[in-house]
Design a protein around this motif. Structure first.
Motif, PDB file in Angstrom:
ATOM      1  N   MET A 119       0.818  -1.209   0.000  1.00 24.84           N
ATOM      2  CA  MET A 119       0.000   0.000   0.000  1.00 24.84           C
ATOM      3  C   MET A 119       0.855   1.265   0.000  1.00 24.84           C
ATOM      4  SD  MET A 119      -3.116  -0.414  -0.417  1.00 24.84           S
ATOM      5  CE  MET A 119      -3.122  -1.985  -1.275  1.00 24.84           C
ATOM      6  N   ARG A 120       2.180   1.118  -0.046  1.00 25.82           N
ATOM      7  CA  ARG A 120       3.036   2.297  -0.097  1.00 25.82           C
ATOM      8  C   ARG A 120       2.923   2.963  -1.466  1.00 25.82           C
ATOM      9  NH1 ARG A 120       5.740   2.702   4.630  1.00 25.82           N
ATOM     10  NH2 ARG A 120       5.083   4.838   4.234  1.00 25.82           N
ATOM     11  N   PRO A 121       3.283   4.239  -1.580  1.00 20.98           N
ATOM     12  CA  PRO A 121       3.050   4.999  -2.821  1.00 20.98           C
ATOM     13  C   PRO A 121       3.598   4.354  -4.091  1.00 20.98           C
ATOM     14  CG  PRO A 121       3.663   6.485  -1.046  1.00 20.98           C
ATOM     15  CD  PRO A 121       3.824   5.098  -0.501  1.00 20.98           C
ATOM     16  N   ASP A 122       4.704   3.610  -3.997  1.00 24.18           N
ATOM     17  CA  ASP A 122       5.273   2.999  -5.202  1.00 24.18           C
ATOM     18  C   ASP A 122       4.471   1.802  -5.695  1.00 24.18           C
ATOM     19  OD1 ASP A 122       7.391   4.788  -5.386  1.00 24.18           O
ATOM     20  OD2 ASP A 122       8.647   3.605  -4.035  1.00 24.18           O
ATOM     21  N   HIS A 123       3.526   1.320  -4.893  1.00 21.40           N
ATOM     22  CA  HIS A 123       2.748   0.143  -5.271  1.00 21.40           C
ATOM     23  C   HIS A 123       1.253   0.463  -5.365  1.00 21.40           C
ATOM     24  CE1 HIS A 123       6.347  -1.891  -3.268  1.00 21.40           C
ATOM     25  NE2 HIS A 123       6.421  -2.238  -4.527  1.00 21.40           N
ATOM     26  N   ARG A 124       0.601   0.554  -4.203  1.00 24.41           N
ATOM     27  CA  ARG A 124      -0.848   0.799  -4.142  1.00 24.41           C
ATOM     28  C   ARG A 124      -1.616  -0.197  -5.019  1.00 24.41           C
ATOM     29  NH1 ARG A 124      -1.126   6.417  -2.384  1.00 24.41           N
ATOM     30  NH2 ARG A 124       0.071   6.306  -0.447  1.00 24.41           N
ATOM     31  N   PHE A 125      -1.329  -1.491  -4.810  1.00 24.51           N
ATOM     32  CA  PHE A 125      -1.921  -2.538  -5.639  1.00 24.51           C
ATOM     33  C   PHE A 125      -3.448  -2.544  -5.530  1.00 24.51           C
ATOM     34  CE2 PHE A 125       1.744  -5.836  -6.128  1.00 24.51           C
ATOM     35  CZ  PHE A 125       2.520  -4.866  -6.730  1.00 24.51           C
ATOM     36  N   ASN A 126      -4.062  -2.921  -6.628  1.00 22.94           N
ATOM     37  CA  ASN A 126      -5.512  -3.085  -6.691  1.00 22.94           C
ATOM     38  C   ASN A 126      -5.824  -4.576  -6.547  1.00 22.94           C
ATOM     39  OD1 ASN A 126      -8.256  -3.031  -7.284  1.00 22.94           O
ATOM     40  ND2 ASN A 126      -7.921  -2.876  -9.497  1.00 22.94           N
ATOM     41  N   PHE A 127      -6.013  -5.018  -5.311  1.00 28.57           N
ATOM     42  CA  PHE A 127      -6.341  -6.419  -5.067  1.00 28.57           C
ATOM     43  C   PHE A 127      -7.800  -6.675  -5.444  1.00 28.57           C
ATOM     44  CE2 PHE A 127      -2.771  -5.548  -2.236  1.00 28.57           C
ATOM     45  CZ  PHE A 127      -1.941  -6.615  -2.534  1.00 28.57           C
ATOM     46  N   VAL A 128      -8.067  -7.874  -5.994  1.00 22.75           N
ATOM     47  CA  VAL A 128      -9.426  -8.237  -6.396  1.00 22.75           C
ATOM     48  C   VAL A 128      -9.712  -9.670  -5.949  1.00 22.75           C
ATOM     49  CG1 VAL A 128      -9.519  -6.668  -8.371  1.00 22.75           C
ATOM     50  CG2 VAL A 128      -8.626  -8.991  -8.685  1.00 22.75           C
ATOM     51  N   ASP A 129     -10.984  -9.956  -5.706  1.00 26.37           N
ATOM     52  CA  ASP A 129     -11.406 -11.284  -5.266  1.00 26.37           C
ATOM     53  C   ASP A 129     -11.907 -12.074  -6.472  1.00 26.37           C
ATOM     54  OD1 ASP A 129     -12.454 -13.543  -4.149  1.00 26.37           O
ATOM     55  OD2 ASP A 129     -13.700 -12.520  -2.664  1.00 26.37           O
ATOM     56  N   GLU A 130     -11.064 -12.971  -6.987  1.00 26.25           N
ATOM     57  CA  GLU A 130     -11.409 -13.703  -8.202  1.00 26.25           C
ATOM     58  C   GLU A 130     -12.493 -14.747  -7.982  1.00 26.25           C
ATOM     59  OE1 GLU A 130      -7.219 -15.263  -7.221  1.00 26.25           O
ATOM     60  OE2 GLU A 130      -8.649 -13.880  -6.305  1.00 26.25           O
ATOM     61  N   LEU A 131     -12.770 -15.125  -6.733  1.00 25.35           N
ATOM     62  CA  LEU A 131     -13.848 -16.076  -6.472  1.00 25.35           C
ATOM     63  C   LEU A 131     -15.210 -15.395  -6.391  1.00 25.35           C
ATOM     64  CD1 LEU A 131     -12.282 -18.560  -3.877  1.00 25.35           C
ATOM     65  CD2 LEU A 131     -12.348 -18.699  -6.373  1.00 25.35           C
ATOM     66  N   HIS A 132     -15.210 -14.083  -6.425  1.00 24.11           N
ATOM     67  CA  HIS A 132     -16.468 -13.334  -6.368  1.00 24.11           C
ATOM     68  C   HIS A 132     -16.478 -12.251  -7.442  1.00 24.11           C
ATOM     69  CE1 HIS A 132     -16.322 -15.222  -2.358  1.00 24.11           C
ATOM     70  NE2 HIS A 132     -17.638 -15.227  -2.452  1.00 24.11           N
ATOM     71  N   GLY A 133     -16.283 -12.700  -8.681  1.00 27.54           N
ATOM     72  CA  GLY A 133     -16.441 -11.806  -9.825  1.00 27.54           C
ATOM     73  C   GLY A 133     -15.404 -10.708  -9.934  1.00 27.54           C
ATOM     74  N   MET A 134     -14.210 -10.929  -9.383  1.00 22.06           N
ATOM     75  CA  MET A 134     -13.119  -9.944  -9.429  1.00 22.06           C
ATOM     76  C   MET A 134     -13.504  -8.632  -8.737  1.00 22.06           C
ATOM     77  SD  MET A 134     -10.922 -11.825 -10.965  1.00 22.06           S
ATOM     78  CE  MET A 134      -9.544 -10.857 -11.558  1.00 22.06           C
ATOM     79  N   ARG A 135     -14.351  -8.737  -7.730  1.00 21.89           N
ATOM     80  CA  ARG A 135     -14.791  -7.516  -7.053  1.00 21.89           C
ATOM     81  C   ARG A 135     -13.701  -7.008  -6.108  1.00 21.89           C
ATOM     82  NH1 ARG A 135     -19.364 -10.364  -3.184  1.00 21.89           N
ATOM     83  NH2 ARG A 135     -17.968 -11.050  -1.491  1.00 21.89           N
ATOM     84  N   PRO A 136     -13.710  -5.719  -5.820  1.00 21.25           N
ATOM     85  CA  PRO A 136     -12.739  -5.170  -4.869  1.00 21.25           C
ATOM     86  C   PRO A 136     -12.988  -5.743  -3.472  1.00 21.25           C
ATOM     87  CG  PRO A 136     -13.760  -3.428  -6.167  1.00 21.25           C
ATOM     88  CD  PRO A 136     -14.562  -4.673  -6.411  1.00 21.25           C
ATOM     89  N   PRO A 137     -11.946  -6.143  -2.770  1.00 18.39           N
ATOM     90  CA  PRO A 137     -12.116  -6.699  -1.421  1.00 18.39           C
ATOM     91  C   PRO A 137     -12.213  -5.595  -0.373  1.00 18.39           C
ATOM     92  CG  PRO A 137      -9.821  -6.838  -2.063  1.00 18.39           C
ATOM     93  CD  PRO A 137     -10.547  -6.232  -3.227  1.00 18.39           C
ATOM     94  N   GLY A 138     -13.356  -4.902  -0.377  1.00 20.60           N
ATOM     95  CA  GLY A 138     -13.549  -3.817   0.583  1.00 20.60           C
ATOM     96  C   GLY A 138     -12.885  -2.519   0.192  1.00 20.60           C
ATOM     97  N   THR A 139     -12.428  -2.425  -1.060  1.00 25.38           N
ATOM     98  CA  THR A 139     -11.630  -1.261  -1.470  1.00 25.38           C
ATOM     99  C   THR A 139     -12.286  -0.429  -2.564  1.00 25.38           C
ATOM    100  OG1 THR A 139     -10.430  -2.687  -3.025  1.00 25.38           O
ATOM    101  CG2 THR A 139      -9.450  -2.361  -0.839  1.00 25.38           C
ATOM    102  N   ALA A 140     -13.576  -0.626  -2.819  1.00 24.29           N
ATOM    103  CA  ALA A 140     -14.242   0.100  -3.910  1.00 24.29           C
ATOM    104  C   ALA A 140     -14.138   1.611  -3.728  1.00 24.29           C
ATOM    105  CB  ALA A 140     -15.708  -0.330  -4.000  1.00 24.29           C
ATOM    106  N   SER A 141     -14.324   2.081  -2.504  1.00 27.07           N
ATOM    107  CA  SER A 141     -14.276   3.532  -2.274  1.00 27.07           C
ATOM    108  C   SER A 141     -12.872   4.084  -2.504  1.00 27.07           C
ATOM    109  CB  SER A 141     -14.740   3.859  -0.852  1.00 27.07           C
ATOM    110  OG  SER A 141     -13.872   3.288   0.112  1.00 27.07           O
TER     111      SER A 141
END
Length: 437
Positions: free
Chosen positions: A196-218
């Motif tokens: 989550m540091r500025p050089d990364h800030r990865f967009n993790f997704v839940d592939e078992l639930h339609g690639m939805r954001p894992p609590g990170t939509a906002s």
């Protein structure tokens, strides 16, 4: 080193490449039996347990503390991955050092509690004389050893708890069985914080639930996360977990090489199920870990019980030890930076290095809390796809029955160090092989 057995002089001066060339799995120990087939054999000798010094050397070689790490990252990028500055005998990703060693022998079952031990100075044991190194190793072994109960661990005696080919010789009288357990919850939280540091800030997704954001939509809507740096949760967890489970393999290889220097038999193996070994079934007590059964709220998940800790000794950063994953993330983050403030650092100018390090922002910390809470709320466990407490490799050490190898193998199946072991290490014990050439 007059106060120690003569064999210790040989062990500490052993040639590294000789140990590598001689490393073999030597599974047949005193008192053992293969009950049928072309290698049928029953030992004529009683088992002999390892001495305290033998066990101390193996434990320290596997997971011992040496001194302080170099931690030679650029301070402005990467150094904040480090949880602490402890240098051990094996590499550890991010220096989280949440792999702890449990072991069992004829007398009892123990934990070697190391995660709260800190090195005293930069060079540590490296700066001591050979004899003082051994003194320190034995002292650390005694200080760190906690007896869980008398007698051998009640480990599985049939599949699926343990593979059939290991039943005949694992955890038998005279053996010492070493079991490293890794807290994957702490390791994975630390990496989520790092990504989550500025050089990364990865967009993790839940592939078992339609690639939805894992609590990170906002956070995506705000542009806080890098939408193009997408990483599925399963890939992330497996990548993270494999990096930390590797510590157990490193430990095992170190111990296997140490067996050569000590003239002992034994081997590194993985033919068992962690859940059974840690005590997650009613059939065997195992190491007596606490287990929880996940309450799955999503469309899929693993309902099997998972180990979360050994109460009052070593536990994961997840419920039931914390009210939720937000509190667990906060606790790990607090522990990390308390380590930074209290540990001796390797640098000549530690203050200058500290000034370059930015701690996680409130936003970064909250994103990780949101991800971890999502995982726990959806899958009823954290991590979702790896057990919080996990045992993948074990090492057994024992005294070899040389007669078995003479019966069935050509010369060279064991070393002179094995042949002379009792004379070198146990002069007060009758040497069962004193008449061998």
């Amino acid at each position: 080193m007059g106060k120690y057995p003569e064999g210790l002089d040989i062990a500490v001066n052993y040639n590294f490449y000789d140990a590598v060339f001689q490393r073999r799995s030597r599974r047949f120990g005193l008192g053992m039996e293969i009950d049928k087939g072309p290698l049928k054999y029953k030992s004529k000798h009683e088992p002999v347990s390892l001495s305290e010094v033998e066990e101390a050397i193996l434990v320290w070689t596997g997971l011992g503390i040496k001194g302080i790490n170099l931690s030679d990252f650029p301070p402005h990028v990467g150094l904040d991955l480090e949880m602490q500055f402890t240098s051990k005998t094996i590499p550890a990703l991010g220096d989280v050092h949440r792999t702890e060693l449990f072991y069992t022998n004829d007398e009892g079952t123990y934990m070697i509690k190391m995660h709260d031990k800190k090195p005293e100075d930069f060079r540590g044991l490296e700066a001591l004389s050979k004899e003082k190194r051994i003194d320190k190793i034995v002292e650390l072994f005694r200080e760190s050893k906690i007896k869980i109960h008398d007698g051998r661990a009640d480990l599985p005696s049939k599949p699926p708890g343990i593979a059939a080919h290991n039943l005949w010789n694992v955890n038998k009288p005279g053996t010492s069985v070493f079991m490293p357990v890794t807290d994957l919850s702490a390791c994975i939280i630390n990496l989520y914080l790092f990504y989550m540091r500025p050089d990364h800030r990865f967009n993790f997704v839940d592939e078992l639930h339609g690639m939805r954001p894992p609590g990170t939509a906002s956070w995506l809507k705000k542009g806080f996360l890098n939408e193009g740096m997408r990483m599925p949760l399963i890939e992330a967890e497996l990548r993270f977990a494999n990096g930390y489970i590797a510590e157990q393999a490193f430990m095992g290889q170190n111990m296997a090489l140490a067996l050569q220097t000590l003239g002992l038999g034994g081997w590194l193996f993985s033919g068992f199920a962690s859940m059974f070994m840690l005590g997650g079934t009613p059939f065997h007590r195992g190491l007596g870990f606490r287990f929880i059964t996940p309450e799955i709220k999503g469309e899929s998940g693993n309902p099997n019980p998972v180990a979360v800790g050994k109460d009052d000794m070593f536990h994961a950063f997840c419920p039931p030890y914390y009210k939720d994953m937000g509190e667990a993330v906060e606790a790990l983050n607090d522990l990390k930076w308390a380590n930074w403030e209290s540990h001796k650092m390797p640098y000549k100018n530690p203050e200058g290095v500290l000034q370059e390090i930015e701690r996680p922002s409130k936003e970064e910390l909250q994103v990780v809390k949101d991800i971890c809470n999502y995982v726990y709320d959806t899958y009823g466990r954290f991590p979702a796809f790896s057990d919080p407490m996990f045992l993948r490799f074990m090492v057994q050490a024992h005294h070899l029955d040389l007669d078995f190898y003479d019966e069935y193998y050509p010369e060279g199946a064991y070393t002179d160090n094995c042949k002379n072991h009792f004379n070198l290490w146990h002069p007060d014990v009758s040497d069962p092989f004193k008449d061998k050439d």
